[in-house]
Structures are given as structure tokens and as C-alpha cells.
Design an enzyme around this catalytic site. Structure first.
Site, PDB file in Angstrom:
ATOM      1  N   ARG A 141      -6.820   0.705  -4.758  1.00  0.00           N
ATOM      2  CA  ARG A 141      -5.612   1.367  -4.246  1.00  0.00           C
ATOM      3  C   ARG A 141      -5.255   2.595  -5.059  1.00  0.00           C
ATOM      4  O   ARG A 141      -4.675   3.544  -4.550  1.00  0.00           O
ATOM      5  CB  ARG A 141      -4.407   0.427  -4.333  1.00  0.00           C
ATOM      6  CG  ARG A 141      -4.366  -0.692  -3.336  1.00  0.00           C
ATOM      7  CD  ARG A 141      -2.981  -1.319  -3.399  1.00  0.00           C
ATOM      8  NE  ARG A 141      -2.942  -2.683  -2.912  1.00  0.00           N
ATOM      9  CZ  ARG A 141      -2.743  -3.025  -1.646  1.00  0.00           C
ATOM     10  NH1 ARG A 141      -2.634  -2.093  -0.740  1.00  0.00           N
ATOM     11  NH2 ARG A 141      -2.675  -4.291  -1.296  1.00  0.00           N
ATOM     12  N   ASP A 154      -6.633  -0.564   0.292  1.00  0.00           N
ATOM     13  CA  ASP A 154      -7.376  -1.438  -0.616  1.00  0.00           C
ATOM     14  C   ASP A 154      -8.570  -2.105   0.058  1.00  0.00           C
ATOM     15  O   ASP A 154      -8.649  -2.203   1.285  1.00  0.00           O
ATOM     16  CB  ASP A 154      -6.460  -2.535  -1.165  1.00  0.00           C
ATOM     17  CG  ASP A 154      -6.106  -3.580  -0.109  1.00  0.00           C
ATOM     18  OD1 ASP A 154      -5.584  -3.196   0.959  1.00  0.00           O
ATOM     19  OD2 ASP A 154      -6.380  -4.772  -0.339  1.00  0.00           O
ATOM     20  N   LYS A 177      -4.289   5.230  12.734  1.00  0.00           N
ATOM     21  CA  LYS A 177      -5.510   4.755  13.405  1.00  0.00           C
ATOM     22  C   LYS A 177      -5.158   4.513  14.872  1.00  0.00           C
ATOM     23  O   LYS A 177      -5.154   3.383  15.344  1.00  0.00           O
ATOM     24  CB  LYS A 177      -5.996   3.455  12.760  1.00  0.00           C
ATOM     25  CG  LYS A 177      -6.620   3.628  11.392  1.00  0.00           C
ATOM     26  CD  LYS A 177      -7.232   2.314  10.934  1.00  0.00           C
ATOM     27  CE  LYS A 177      -8.208   2.529   9.787  1.00  0.00           C
ATOM     28  NZ  LYS A 177      -8.841   1.282   9.360  1.00  0.00           N
ATOM     29  N   ASP A 191      -2.076   0.776  12.390  1.00  0.00           N
ATOM     30  CA  ASP A 191      -3.350   0.402  12.999  1.00  0.00           C
ATOM     31  C   ASP A 191      -3.037  -0.113  14.411  1.00  0.00           C
ATOM     32  O   ASP A 191      -2.880   0.662  15.342  1.00  0.00           O
ATOM     33  CB  ASP A 191      -3.949  -0.672  12.078  1.00  0.00           C
ATOM     34  CG  ASP A 191      -5.411  -0.941  12.335  1.00  0.00           C
ATOM     35  OD1 ASP A 191      -5.969  -0.327  13.237  1.00  0.00           O
ATOM     36  OD2 ASP A 191      -5.990  -1.791  11.631  1.00  0.00           O
ATOM     37  N   PHE A 233     -14.021   2.247   7.253  1.00  0.00           N
ATOM     38  CA  PHE A 233     -13.375   1.437   6.228  1.00  0.00           C
ATOM     39  C   PHE A 233     -13.228   2.286   4.984  1.00  0.00           C
ATOM     40  O   PHE A 233     -14.213   2.651   4.341  1.00  0.00           O
ATOM     41  CB  PHE A 233     -14.157   0.163   5.925  1.00  0.00           C
ATOM     42  CG  PHE A 233     -13.315  -0.766   5.120  1.00  0.00           C
ATOM     43  CD1 PHE A 233     -12.457  -1.646   5.742  1.00  0.00           C
ATOM     44  CD2 PHE A 233     -13.305  -0.699   3.734  1.00  0.00           C
ATOM     45  CE1 PHE A 233     -11.604  -2.455   5.013  1.00  0.00           C
ATOM     46  CE2 PHE A 233     -12.454  -1.507   2.986  1.00  0.00           C
ATOM     47  CZ  PHE A 233     -11.617  -2.386   3.635  1.00  0.00           C
ATOM     48  N   VAL A 234     -11.992   2.633   4.669  1.00  0.00           N
ATOM     49  CA  VAL A 234     -11.743   3.524   3.535  1.00  0.00           C
ATOM     50  C   VAL A 234     -10.781   2.890   2.547  1.00  0.00           C
ATOM     51  O   VAL A 234     -10.011   1.990   2.888  1.00  0.00           O
ATOM     52  CB  VAL A 234     -11.188   4.886   4.005  1.00  0.00           C
ATOM     53  CG1 VAL A 234     -12.203   5.647   4.830  1.00  0.00           C
ATOM     54  CG2 VAL A 234      -9.889   4.712   4.781  1.00  0.00           C
ATOM     55  N   GLY A 246       0.790  -1.235   0.000  1.00  0.00           N
ATOM     56  CA  GLY A 246       0.000   0.000   0.000  1.00  0.00           C
ATOM     57  C   GLY A 246       0.817   1.278   0.000  1.00  0.00           C
ATOM     58  O   GLY A 246       0.368   2.321  -0.475  1.00  0.00           O
ATOM     59  N   GLU A 261       5.188   4.309   6.185  1.00  0.00           N
ATOM     60  CA  GLU A 261       4.010   3.419   6.173  1.00  0.00           C
ATOM     61  C   GLU A 261       2.798   4.195   5.677  1.00  0.00           C
ATOM     62  O   GLU A 261       2.679   5.398   5.930  1.00  0.00           O
ATOM     63  CB  GLU A 261       3.712   2.921   7.593  1.00  0.00           C
ATOM     64  CG  GLU A 261       4.261   1.559   7.913  1.00  0.00           C
ATOM     65  CD  GLU A 261       3.507   0.408   7.243  1.00  0.00           C
ATOM     66  OE1 GLU A 261       2.835   0.625   6.214  1.00  0.00           O
ATOM     67  OE2 GLU A 261       3.594  -0.711   7.753  1.00  0.00           O
TER      68      GLU A 261
END
Ligand code: PRP
Length: 195
Positions: free
Chosen positions: A179, A173, A145, A117, A166-167, A58, A113
Site C-alpha cells: 500500500r 494492496d 474501474k 469497482d 491487478f495493481v 486504502g 474513495e
């Protein structure tokens, strides 16, 4: 009815954007913040020739824009990991599937990054890198997060706080897709099957 992303994206509706309920961070907001981070890093690392290290996949979108906006010499390298059980992400059991090409000993590392999370991935990878005795090691994260954090991780450069949504987009992704959206948006809930 106008779709909500139009006002905040240079892009016209297409096969990807039709699945987006609303924009959380527009392309312009993302690019502005990335340029600010790049400016800060360029000032802090003048004369140090930092090595930016990313963990696939990502992060490639953020990494590319960040480096292009930097105004000092720098290089980049990537690691890849595999989770022993993708459904148990929060358990954090990961192994390296691709290591760095470059030696990091004595280098000034910036670990980049897209999302932090629980912090478990970052914590594991920072341990791996520290053991290789770099001259310094700092972390740059685009989306934090922090409410989900299970282990403390030292984030020096942070783009945005991301709440519990949730994005997708700009590297994030859903089942490998979305993405390459240039903005970050919430997927329409009817498309989600997170079970
Ligand atoms: C994301 C992100 C971190 C990890 C963070 O990767 O790039 O590597 O999750 O989560 P943690 O703080 O809970 O450990 P992801 O598994 O989504 O893989 P991707 O980069 O290939 O999308």
C-alpha cells in the site's frame, strides 16, 4: 537492465519495488492529479467547510495528499467496514465496524474513495450517510474501474480510469502489502495467487 519504475519514481529500487513489473501511474502523475482534484474541490466548496469522509483502509494515502493540497478549511472522518465473506466481494455484503465520530447532519460531505469497482460498497455507504441528512453529499474517487460496475454511483470528482489490471501502491494492496508504494504498479504475475 534498468527496472521500469526508475524513470517515473523518485525512489531507488528496494524490497517493494523489485516485485513490480511496471508502473501504471507514477508518483508525479498521481500527485499532479491529486493537486488538480484538490484545486477543484477547494473552488467548489469555498465557504462551506466540507467534511471529507473515507472508508478505511486504502483511502488514507489519497485522503492525506488530497487534504494537504486543499486551500480551504475542511475536516475529515473515517468509517470502516467488514465484508461478511471477503472472497465474495462482488456480493457487496458489508457491515459497519467503525462509524464516524462527527455528526454529519447539515454538513457538506465529500465521500472519498481510493477505488470504485462494482460500486456496491459506495452505494451502501452513501445510503447510510444520506439517511443522516447532510446538507450535500458528493463523491471523490481516485481510481475508477467503471467496467466492473454493478450499481450506478454518482462520482463527481474522479482521478483516473483504471483498466482491468491487478495493481498495487498508493493505498491499493495485495494481501495487505504494497500500500505504501508512492506509485501504482503491476505486480509481477508470478507473485500473484488470486485463487
Ligand atoms: C476497496 C475500496 C472500496 C471497495 C470498492 O476496498 O476502498 O471500499 O474496495 O469495491 P466495490 O466498488 O466493488 O464495492 P478494499 O476491500 O480493497 O479494502 P481496503 O480499502 O482496506 O484495501
Amino acid at each position: 537492465m534498468d527496472t521500469p519504475f526508475l524513470a517515473s519514481s523518485l525512489h531507488t529500487p528496494n524490497e517493494l519495488t523489485k516485485d513490480i513489473r511496471r508502473v501504471i501511474f507514477s508518483e508525479e502523475e498521481l500527485q499532479r492529479r491529486v493537486r488538480e482534484l484538490a484545486g477543484q474541490i477547494s473552488a467548489d466548496y469555498r465557504g462551506l467547510d466540507p467534511l471529507l469522509v473515507g472508508v478505511l483502509r486504502g483511502v488514507v494515502f489519497f485522503m492525506t495528499d488530497l487534504m494537504q493540497a486543499m486551500t480551504i478549511p475542511a475536516s475529515l472522518d473515517f468509517m470502516a467496514i467488514s465484508r461478511y465473506d471477503p472472497q465474495q466481494k462482488s456480493k457487496g455484503a458489508v457491515r459497519l465496524t467503525k462509524d464516524l465520530e462527527e455528526s454529519v447532519e447539515g454538513r457538506h460531505l465529500i465521500f472519498v474513495e481510493d477505488v470504485v469497482d462494482t460500486g456496491l460498497t459506495l452505494s451502501y455507504l452513501l445510503r447510510v450517510l444520506k439517511a443522516r441528512t447532510p446538507a450535500s453529499l458528493e463523491v471523490c474517487v481516485l481510481f475508477d474501474k467503471s467496467r466492473h460496475r454493478l450499481v450506478d454511483v454518482p462520482v463527481k470528482y474522479k482521478g483516473f480510469d483504471l483498466q482491468d489490471r491487478f495493481v498495487v501502491g498508493y493505498g491499493l494492496d495485495y494481501r495487505g502489502g504494497y500500500r505504501h508504494l508512492p506509485f501504482v504498479g503491476e505486480l509481477k504475475p508470478e507473485l500473484l495467487n488470486l485463487a
